[in-house]
Design an enzyme around this catalytic site. Structure first.
Site, PDB file in Angstrom:
ATOM      1  N   CYS A  81       6.533  34.052 -28.097  1.00 51.95           N
ATOM      2  CA  CYS A  81       6.672  34.135 -26.772  1.00 51.95           C
ATOM      3  C   CYS A  81       8.107  32.801 -27.146  1.00 51.95           C
ATOM      4  O   CYS A  81       7.013  31.472 -26.881  1.00 51.95           O
ATOM      5  CB  CYS A  81       6.270  33.672 -25.110  1.00 51.95           C
ATOM      6  SG  CYS A  81       6.090  34.098 -24.061  1.00 51.95           S
ATOM      7  N   CYS A 218      13.906  35.329 -20.685  1.00 49.75           N
ATOM      8  CA  CYS A 218      12.669  35.933 -22.193  1.00 49.75           C
ATOM      9  C   CYS A 218      13.398  34.967 -22.932  1.00 49.75           C
ATOM     10  O   CYS A 218      14.410  35.424 -23.613  1.00 49.75           O
ATOM     11  CB  CYS A 218      13.030  37.006 -22.718  1.00 49.75           C
ATOM     12  SG  CYS A 218      11.814  37.810 -23.731  1.00 49.75           S
TER      13      CYS A 218
END
Length: 279
Positions: A81, A218
């Protein structure tokens, strides 16, 4: 270091990077990992828990500043991430009094630093461009998949399916994102991105994240989209991506894909025994 005192419950911190929001739990010095799939699901509930796109757990790691594990809000694991890595890096740099840190994730060893302009940058490593690495279900070229809209596939430690469209705003993100996430072509499911070219080396990007749904930004998706755009000749290797929650910058270099952007610390708290029991 955040207060993890057992007397007041398990400590956590809420952070976000361009609106991509995270719960961070610092388990260093606690004898191992504390987060379970059940705890991640309970915390990820935006009505009954804290709410997040991903949870990041910091653990002790010999030879690095920390190890880092990621959980999605549905309780599934995530290999990487980018924005959470930047947020944790900011927290560690402040905690350690440094401008650079090294972290170990399922993606490998990552290096992060604070830029002179205050943005936090992390080297997310080399992109995965072979079908078997992403992975896809069968052998094929990854810059033009046999799906409607001929998207690209790129791995950044997690799989991404990137569509280049005329107008990203017009896309039914929830409908198309959910359908593509579970397409049989992606044995581990996939993140889904829809991008439009809005200027030289500038992309408008909207994201459906595997295990989280629609998110405001993201980091790994920004990296994957920039790589896919450069491979198609739509942009150079330095790209500015305008997402629902803010702007991220990607620089695809020989040593890896650098992701840069803002970091915000929102609040700290402690989980009640009742919340812990839900795990």
């Amino acid at each position: 270091m955040m207060d993890m005192g057992a007397s007041s419950g398990l400590g956590f911190m809420k952070m976000h990077g361009a609106g991509n929001d995270f719960v961070v739990i610092d388990s260093r010095g606690r004898g191992g990992a504390l987060v379970t799939a059940g705890l991640a699901r309970a915390l990820g509930d935006r009505h009954r828990g804290v709410g997040f796109d991903q949870l990041a757990e910091i653990r002790d790691q010999e030879g690095a500043d920390c190890a880092l594990d990621f959980w999605n809000s549905d309780g599934s694991r995530s290999g990487t991430c980018g924005n959470a890595t930047r947020c944790v890096s900011d927290y560690l740099m402040r905690d350690l009094g440094r401008d650079e840190v090294n972290l170990v994730t399922a993606r490998g060893r990552l290096h992060a630093r604070r830029r002179e302009d205050g943005l936090v940058a992390v080297n997310m490593g080399a992109p995965q461009l072979l079908w078997s690495e992403i992975p896809l279900a069968r052998a094929m070229e990854t810059d033009s998949l046999p799906l409607e809209g001929t998207p690209s596939a790129v791995g950044m430690g997690n799989p991404h399916c990137i569509y280049f469209v005329e107008d990203a705003e017009a896309v039914d993100l929830a409908g198309r994102g959910a359908a593509v996430e579970t397409d049989p072509l992606f044995p581990e499911r996939t993140n889904v991105e829809f991008a439009s070219l809005i200027g030289p080396d500038r992309l408008r990007l909207r994201v459906w994240e595997r295990g989280a749904g629609i998110t405001l930004a993201c980091g790994s998706g920004a990296c994957a989209t920039a790589v896919a755009a450069a491979r198609r000749g739509l942009t150079g290797r330095q790209v500015r991506l305008e997402m629902d929650g803010g702007v991220l910058e990607v620089d695809w270099r020989d040593e890896g894909v650098w992701l840069s952007g803002p970091v915000a610390r929102v609040f700290e708290g402690h989980l009640s025994p009742e919340m812990m029991a839900l795990a």
